[in-house]
Design a protein around this motif. Sequence first.
Motif, PDB file in Angstrom:
ATOM      1  N   ASP A 100      41.730  41.104  20.773  1.00  0.00           N
ATOM      2  CA  ASP A 100      42.047  40.677  19.295  1.00  0.00           C
ATOM      3  C   ASP A 100      40.667  40.293  18.837  1.00  0.00           C
ATOM      4  OD1 ASP A 100      41.072  38.556  20.893  1.00  0.00           O
ATOM      5  OD2 ASP A 100      43.356  37.454  20.682  1.00  0.00           O
ATOM      6  N   MET A 101      39.467  41.102  18.868  1.00  0.00           N
ATOM      7  CA  MET A 101      38.121  40.680  18.117  1.00  0.00           C
ATOM      8  C   MET A 101      37.666  39.363  18.537  1.00  0.00           C
ATOM      9  SD  MET A 101      37.795  43.538  17.173  1.00  0.00           S
ATOM     10  CE  MET A 101      36.347  43.624  16.022  1.00  0.00           C
ATOM     11  N   GLY A 102      37.714  39.022  19.910  1.00  0.00           N
ATOM     12  CA  GLY A 102      36.907  37.854  20.266  1.00  0.00           C
ATOM     13  C   GLY A 102      37.796  36.510  19.973  1.00  0.00           C
ATOM     14  N   VAL A 103      39.128  36.726  19.461  1.00  0.00           N
ATOM     15  CA  VAL A 103      40.156  35.387  19.488  1.00  0.00           C
ATOM     16  C   VAL A 103      40.131  35.030  20.905  1.00  0.00           C
ATOM     17  CG1 VAL A 103      42.047  34.335  18.508  1.00  0.00           C
ATOM     18  CG2 VAL A 103      40.699  36.121  17.052  1.00  0.00           C
ATOM     19  N   THR A 104      40.814  35.769  21.732  1.00  0.00           N
ATOM     20  CA  THR A 104      41.303  35.375  23.153  1.00  0.00           C
ATOM     21  C   THR A 104      40.488  36.203  24.006  1.00  0.00           C
ATOM     22  OG1 THR A 104      43.351  36.622  23.181  1.00  0.00           O
ATOM     23  CG2 THR A 104      43.389  34.291  22.543  1.00  0.00           C
ATOM     24  N   TRP A 105      40.156  35.683  25.219  1.00  0.00           N
ATOM     25  CA  TRP A 105      39.408  36.539  26.149  1.00  0.00           C
ATOM     26  C   TRP A 105      40.123  36.519  27.476  1.00  0.00           C
ATOM     27  CZ3 TRP A 105      35.307  39.452  25.214  1.00  0.00           C
ATOM     28  CH2 TRP A 105      34.399  39.036  23.814  1.00  0.00           C
ATOM     29  N   SER A 106      39.896  37.446  28.247  1.00  0.00           N
ATOM     30  CA  SER A 106      40.216  37.657  29.708  1.00  0.00           C
ATOM     31  C   SER A 106      39.049  37.732  30.487  1.00  0.00           C
ATOM     32  CB  SER A 106      41.042  38.786  29.905  1.00  0.00           C
ATOM     33  OG  SER A 106      41.455  39.079  31.299  1.00  0.00           O
ATOM     34  N   LEU A 107      38.758  36.879  31.689  1.00  0.00           N
ATOM     35  CA  LEU A 107      37.546  36.997  32.360  1.00  0.00           C
ATOM     36  C   LEU A 107      38.047  37.232  33.699  1.00  0.00           C
ATOM     37  CD1 LEU A 107      36.749  35.033  29.749  1.00  0.00           C
ATOM     38  CD2 LEU A 107      35.095  34.095  31.449  1.00  0.00           C
ATOM     39  N   LYS A 108      37.052  38.342  34.344  1.00  0.00           N
ATOM     40  CA  LYS A 108      37.191  38.720  35.956  1.00  0.00           C
ATOM     41  C   LYS A 108      35.891  38.239  36.303  1.00  0.00           C
ATOM     42  CE  LYS A 108      40.415  42.272  36.021  1.00  0.00           C
ATOM     43  NZ  LYS A 108      40.691  43.722  35.927  1.00  0.00           N
ATOM     44  N   TYR A 109      35.898  37.548  37.657  1.00  0.00           N
ATOM     45  CA  TYR A 109      34.458  37.368  38.382  1.00  0.00           C
ATOM     46  C   TYR A 109      34.465  38.179  39.541  1.00  0.00           C
ATOM     47  CZ  TYR A 109      34.122  33.037  35.399  1.00  0.00           C
ATOM     48  OH  TYR A 109      33.766  32.335  34.604  1.00  0.00           O
ATOM     49  N   LEU A 110      33.683  39.199  39.555  1.00  0.00           N
ATOM     50  CA  LEU A 110      33.772  40.129  40.596  1.00  0.00           C
ATOM     51  C   LEU A 110      32.558  39.780  41.699  1.00  0.00           C
ATOM     52  CD1 LEU A 110      33.587  43.295  38.417  1.00  0.00           C
ATOM     53  CD2 LEU A 110      35.378  42.063  39.087  1.00  0.00           C
ATOM     54  N   VAL A 120      35.022  46.518  44.870  1.00  0.00           N
ATOM     55  CA  VAL A 120      34.561  45.453  44.436  1.00  0.00           C
ATOM     56  C   VAL A 120      35.665  44.324  44.148  1.00  0.00           C
ATOM     57  CG1 VAL A 120      33.014  44.105  43.146  1.00  0.00           C
ATOM     58  CG2 VAL A 120      32.505  46.482  43.343  1.00  0.00           C
ATOM     59  N   PRO A 121      35.859  43.527  45.071  1.00  0.00           N
ATOM     60  CA  PRO A 121      36.883  42.386  45.210  1.00  0.00           C
ATOM     61  C   PRO A 121      36.794  41.430  43.967  1.00  0.00           C
ATOM     62  CG  PRO A 121      35.836  42.438  47.186  1.00  0.00           C
ATOM     63  CD  PRO A 121      34.978  43.231  46.434  1.00  0.00           C
ATOM     64  N   VAL A 122      37.690  41.072  43.266  1.00  0.00           N
ATOM     65  CA  VAL A 122      37.903  40.201  42.046  1.00  0.00           C
ATOM     66  C   VAL A 122      37.988  38.746  42.946  1.00  0.00           C
ATOM     67  CG1 VAL A 122      39.299  39.250  40.182  1.00  0.00           C
ATOM     68  CG2 VAL A 122      38.951  41.951  40.627  1.00  0.00           C
ATOM     69  N   LEU A 123      37.080  37.841  42.631  1.00  0.00           N
ATOM     70  CA  LEU A 123      37.039  36.411  43.194  1.00  0.00           C
ATOM     71  C   LEU A 123      38.339  35.667  42.403  1.00  0.00           C
ATOM     72  CD1 LEU A 123      33.364  35.386  43.419  1.00  0.00           C
ATOM     73  CD2 LEU A 123      34.917  36.285  45.283  1.00  0.00           C
ATOM     74  N   TYR A 124      38.154  35.636  40.997  1.00  0.00           N
ATOM     75  CA  TYR A 124      39.245  35.110  40.324  1.00  0.00           C
ATOM     76  C   TYR A 124      39.221  35.682  38.899  1.00  0.00           C
ATOM     77  CZ  TYR A 124      36.236  31.222  39.230  1.00  0.00           C
ATOM     78  OH  TYR A 124      34.943  30.718  38.821  1.00  0.00           O
ATOM     79  N   GLU A 125      40.311  35.250  38.270  1.00  0.00           N
ATOM     80  CA  GLU A 125      40.523  35.934  36.914  1.00  0.00           C
ATOM     81  C   GLU A 125      40.863  34.502  35.745  1.00  0.00           C
ATOM     82  OE1 GLU A 125      42.866  39.617  38.185  1.00  0.00           O
ATOM     83  OE2 GLU A 125      42.797  39.297  35.980  1.00  0.00           O
TER      84      GLU A 125
END
Length: 338
Positions: free
Chosen positions: A206-216, A300-305
């Motif tokens: 949504d053009m930077g309004v909300t974000w989903s982060l993954k830590y690889l 590559v494992p995902v540490l958390y999201e």
Amino acid sequence: MDVYFINEDTGFVVGSFNSESAILRTKDGGVNWDTTTYVDISGAPDWIGFISISFVNDSLGYVSCNGDVVKTVDCGETWFSLDTADLWGFTTKWFNIMFVNKDTGYVAYQDGGAEFLRTFDGGWTWEVDPVMSGIRKFNSYGGVYVGCWGGWAILDLSTASWSYGYRLIEEISGLTFWDMLYHNGRIIIVGDSYMPSAALYATSDDMGVTWSLKYLDIWGIRDIQFINDTLGYASGGLQGTLKTIDGGNTWSLMEIDDLGTGMYKNFENFHMVNDSVGYAISLSSIYKTTNGGGTPIIDVPVLYEYQSGVSENEFNVINVYPNPVKDELNIADRKRNY
């Protein structure tokens, strides 16, 4: 330091070592390279330090260096200085350069702090951008999307104005952004995190309004490129290159063959020309693939999201053990509040 290919055969690599700097060009897919050493730049130091490449079309290109910008109008046959060192009265390090057309370009530099210049006449005159600062790297996909230390921005080319978001999520700090792009209606930012020590892969629909982060579970991502809707590549910090075939939902670490040379496998930058052919650079070597990056070694494992807007800063924590895996892989999914 940087690599750019116009097509499968013609491309450029720039770099420096001690007091020597070079622009390398190949016309035969990397079999042979022409070396252009640029020394005679008025006002610049002996160590030129070529850093970043930006080509507008098959013939017009720019290379940034310490305190200057050089330009070619004949696909690298000749290069000439734009004398930015004399213009600005200081010698500094350009981090990254990007031209969005033959006249409009941007350069990020370090002079006590991160600064940002722009030109509207093909590089002959420059001015300080009135909004942007802290910029290290930019990319252009369906518009101009810029990644910087802890922030991001979007440039409207029709008005030359920025939409600026300094942080992804206010509650999260310790992030460094290395590259950014726009793909399939999604902003993607990659980089690294210090707490935890992991690669950052962040997306916004949504053009930077909300974000989903993954830590690889690798150290940092320096560069990212998508070939089509689902196929993408990323340089995986100290561990080579990554590949996704599902639009970035999952990533695999790829095998890298140094042909027994012992050359560095830590890719700093790469350029995939198509879904098969691509070029990458490490600290002292140039690599090529003709089979889409080769064979995956391990996912590559995902540490958390983390999802912005989740109450109480709730993380999904994914524990994957043991690492490395031999016979049995255990996955534990639990919630954690921060």
